[in-house]
Design a protein around this motif. Sequence first.
Motif, PDB file in Angstrom:
ATOM      1  N   MET A   1       3.222  -1.089   8.633  1.00  0.00           N
ATOM      2  CA  MET A   1       3.227  -0.858  10.008  1.00  0.00           C
ATOM      3  C   MET A   1       3.634   0.788  10.458  1.00  0.00           C
ATOM      4  O   MET A   1       3.872   1.073  11.194  1.00  0.00           O
ATOM      5  CB  MET A   1       3.894  -1.886  10.803  1.00  0.00           C
ATOM      6  N   GLY A   2       3.985   1.313   9.102  1.00  0.00           N
ATOM      7  CA  GLY A   2       4.556   2.917   9.278  1.00  0.00           C
ATOM      8  C   GLY A   2       5.874   2.757   9.946  1.00  0.00           C
ATOM      9  O   GLY A   2       6.555   1.822   9.920  1.00  0.00           O
ATOM     10  N   GLY A   3       6.418   3.885  10.128  1.00  0.00           N
ATOM     11  CA  GLY A   3       7.875   4.095  10.778  1.00  0.00           C
ATOM     12  C   GLY A   3       8.701   3.612   9.838  1.00  0.00           C
ATOM     13  O   GLY A   3       9.010   3.665   8.662  1.00  0.00           O
ATOM     14  N   SER A   4       9.786   2.804  10.637  1.00  0.00           N
ATOM     15  CA  SER A   4      10.876   2.394   9.960  1.00  0.00           C
ATOM     16  C   SER A   4      10.544   0.905   9.295  1.00  0.00           C
ATOM     17  O   SER A   4      11.556   0.264   8.705  1.00  0.00           O
ATOM     18  CB  SER A   4      12.222   2.035  10.766  1.00  0.00           C
ATOM     19  N   PHE A   5       9.410   0.589   9.611  1.00  0.00           N
ATOM     20  CA  PHE A   5       9.051  -1.077   8.954  1.00  0.00           C
ATOM     21  C   PHE A   5       8.554  -0.851   7.245  1.00  0.00           C
ATOM     22  O   PHE A   5       8.194  -0.017   6.822  1.00  0.00           O
ATOM     23  CB  PHE A   5       7.841  -1.496   9.559  1.00  0.00           C
ATOM     24  N   PRO A   6       9.080  -1.859   6.644  1.00  0.00           N
ATOM     25  CA  PRO A   6       9.002  -1.817   5.077  1.00  0.00           C
ATOM     26  C   PRO A   6       7.192  -2.272   5.000  1.00  0.00           C
ATOM     27  O   PRO A   6       6.634  -2.895   5.884  1.00  0.00           O
ATOM     28  CB  PRO A   6       9.862  -3.064   4.775  1.00  0.00           C
ATOM     29  N   GLY A   7       6.760  -1.929   3.820  1.00  0.00           N
ATOM     30  CA  GLY A   7       5.656  -2.550   3.252  1.00  0.00           C
ATOM     31  C   GLY A   7       6.029  -4.016   3.125  1.00  0.00           C
ATOM     32  O   GLY A   7       6.817  -4.294   2.534  1.00  0.00           O
ATOM     33  N   ILE A   8       4.660  -4.737   3.269  1.00  0.00           N
ATOM     34  CA  ILE A   8       5.130  -6.196   2.996  1.00  0.00           C
ATOM     35  C   ILE A   8       3.909  -6.688   2.184  1.00  0.00           C
ATOM     36  O   ILE A   8       2.749  -6.277   2.155  1.00  0.00           O
ATOM     37  CB  ILE A   8       5.164  -6.907   4.313  1.00  0.00           C
ATOM     38  N   GLY A   9       4.423  -7.658   1.208  1.00  0.00           N
ATOM     39  CA  GLY A   9       3.432  -8.063   0.341  1.00  0.00           C
ATOM     40  C   GLY A   9       2.879  -9.566   0.360  1.00  0.00           C
ATOM     41  O   GLY A   9       3.385 -10.343   1.219  1.00  0.00           O
ATOM     42  N   GLY A  10       1.869  -9.818  -0.404  1.00  0.00           N
ATOM     43  CA  GLY A  10       1.246 -11.278  -0.405  1.00  0.00           C
ATOM     44  C   GLY A  10       1.126 -11.514  -1.908  1.00  0.00           C
ATOM     45  O   GLY A  10       0.070 -11.600  -2.321  1.00  0.00           O
ATOM     46  N   HIS A  11       2.123 -11.529  -2.612  1.00  0.00           N
ATOM     47  CA  HIS A  11       2.213 -11.771  -4.086  1.00  0.00           C
ATOM     48  C   HIS A  11       1.671 -13.290  -4.408  1.00  0.00           C
ATOM     49  O   HIS A  11       1.679 -14.131  -3.463  1.00  0.00           O
ATOM     50  CB  HIS A  11       3.566 -11.867  -4.557  1.00  0.00           C
ATOM     51  N   VAL A  12       0.972 -13.418  -5.462  1.00  0.00           N
ATOM     52  CA  VAL A  12       0.627 -14.700  -6.016  1.00  0.00           C
ATOM     53  C   VAL A  12       1.118 -14.871  -7.378  1.00  0.00           C
ATOM     54  O   VAL A  12       1.130 -14.112  -8.232  1.00  0.00           O
ATOM     55  CB  VAL A  12      -1.001 -14.921  -5.913  1.00  0.00           C
ATOM     56  N   THR A  13       1.579 -16.275  -7.473  1.00  0.00           N
ATOM     57  CA  THR A  13       2.262 -16.904  -8.824  1.00  0.00           C
ATOM     58  C   THR A  13       1.159 -17.533  -9.572  1.00  0.00           C
ATOM     59  O   THR A  13       0.781 -18.402  -8.904  1.00  0.00           O
ATOM     60  CB  THR A  13       3.541 -17.060  -8.587  1.00  0.00           C
TER      61      THR A  13
END
Length: 440
Positions: free
Chosen positions: A237-249
């Motif tokens: 989302m840019g700015g101060s937001f972290p990149g967010i993941g969708g990991h699969v185990t």
Amino acid sequence: MTKLNQLAARLERDGIDILHVGLFDYASVFRERRLKREQFLAWARDPRFSNTLPHWDSADSLFGGGPYLTEALSLDVDSLRPYAFEPNAAAIVADYAGENRELMPRAVLARQIERAASMGYEVRAAFEFEVIFLKENAASLRDSGFSAMHTFMPENKCWSGQTAADQAEFVSGLEKAIVDHGVSLFAVAGELGPGCFEATLAAEMPMKAADDAAFFRQAARAYARRQDMTASFMASMGGSFPGIGGHVTLSLRDKATGRNVFSDPAATTNQAARHFIGGMARLVPEAFALCAHTVNAYRRFAPGSWAPKSVSWAEYTFTTAVRSVPSAEDSARLEFRLPGADCNPHLTLALALAGGLDGLEEQIDPPAATPFGGPDDIPPGATRLPRDLKDAADRLRASELAARHFGEAFTAHFAKACEIEHAALARAVSAFELARYLEG
């Protein structure tokens, strides 16, 4: 007794009066019809649905030629699950049964599940998603031109016990919405940054795991709207937001013995796991679009982010693309950490399986482990990931491996869909660009 009669008896027994029946599209949105039980059972004798789902982009704009009509469906009776937001209701997943079947994500995954079974393996998988909650509703976002991003719990810190205490009612409500949607949930907790939570789903058979992942996002979004908020799964989302993941185990079981193929008495990454990683390292750069099918997904791979930039691996390390979690016990597993929170779970799992099964069949050695590498480090000899969605589409179209594993029709069509998505945003100019360049 036919499957439809068995289903009818189950609906009667469980007091299910409303059915939400539909298919998952490329964005893993559940496109559905809501039917009362009597009407559902009548419709289910010859189930049909619009064939447009694989032929439109993220804005529901059709690309390519028709004809557009209703196509026959097959109902996955085993997919029946509770529907969280309406009493006496359930959801059930369908798949196309005609010419569009092979273009759909569930069919692509089914192909790899069947391949694993033919090799003597059962698959177990689970997804883990980060999600950001905003104190914005659908109207306020549009009124501000999507520039208003008032965050929920702006004071949040990663894994904060204070956040858990302050927001206990919100978290317990979110957990209930997820579980009531038939999703197998391991845990939900605060994560990194304003409004950020992480949900770890429990291990399931592979199709159920991917369905759970898609229904989890539906549940989280619906819960947020009922709080007059928004749940975002944008990778960046840019700015101060972290990149967010969708990991699969995932892990593999030997069908004959039930043994976890990745378990090792020495609690280290064994040969089978290494070969699985080796196959992923070969296929993932070629077919990366399957786990990163949006323009925004590639923002998460900007320099300085936590997202790895190649198919690196190591034991326990969070900054590699594949995180091996070895064990002498049944918990040995591999975690594919490249996908963002906006990934298509069915295609993401299919990609990981296709590459890994190649590695086992061909005994492909992985690259050297990089336990001390940062996310921006590219190990020697490693293939860089695509720089954007257009690059990913070009690589997918050219990949003989992808065509072999996912089908020539799907591979060509999905590459085209990615090109269409990239072109739709190619001329878009952001407020940030205007501020940077408008005045020279």
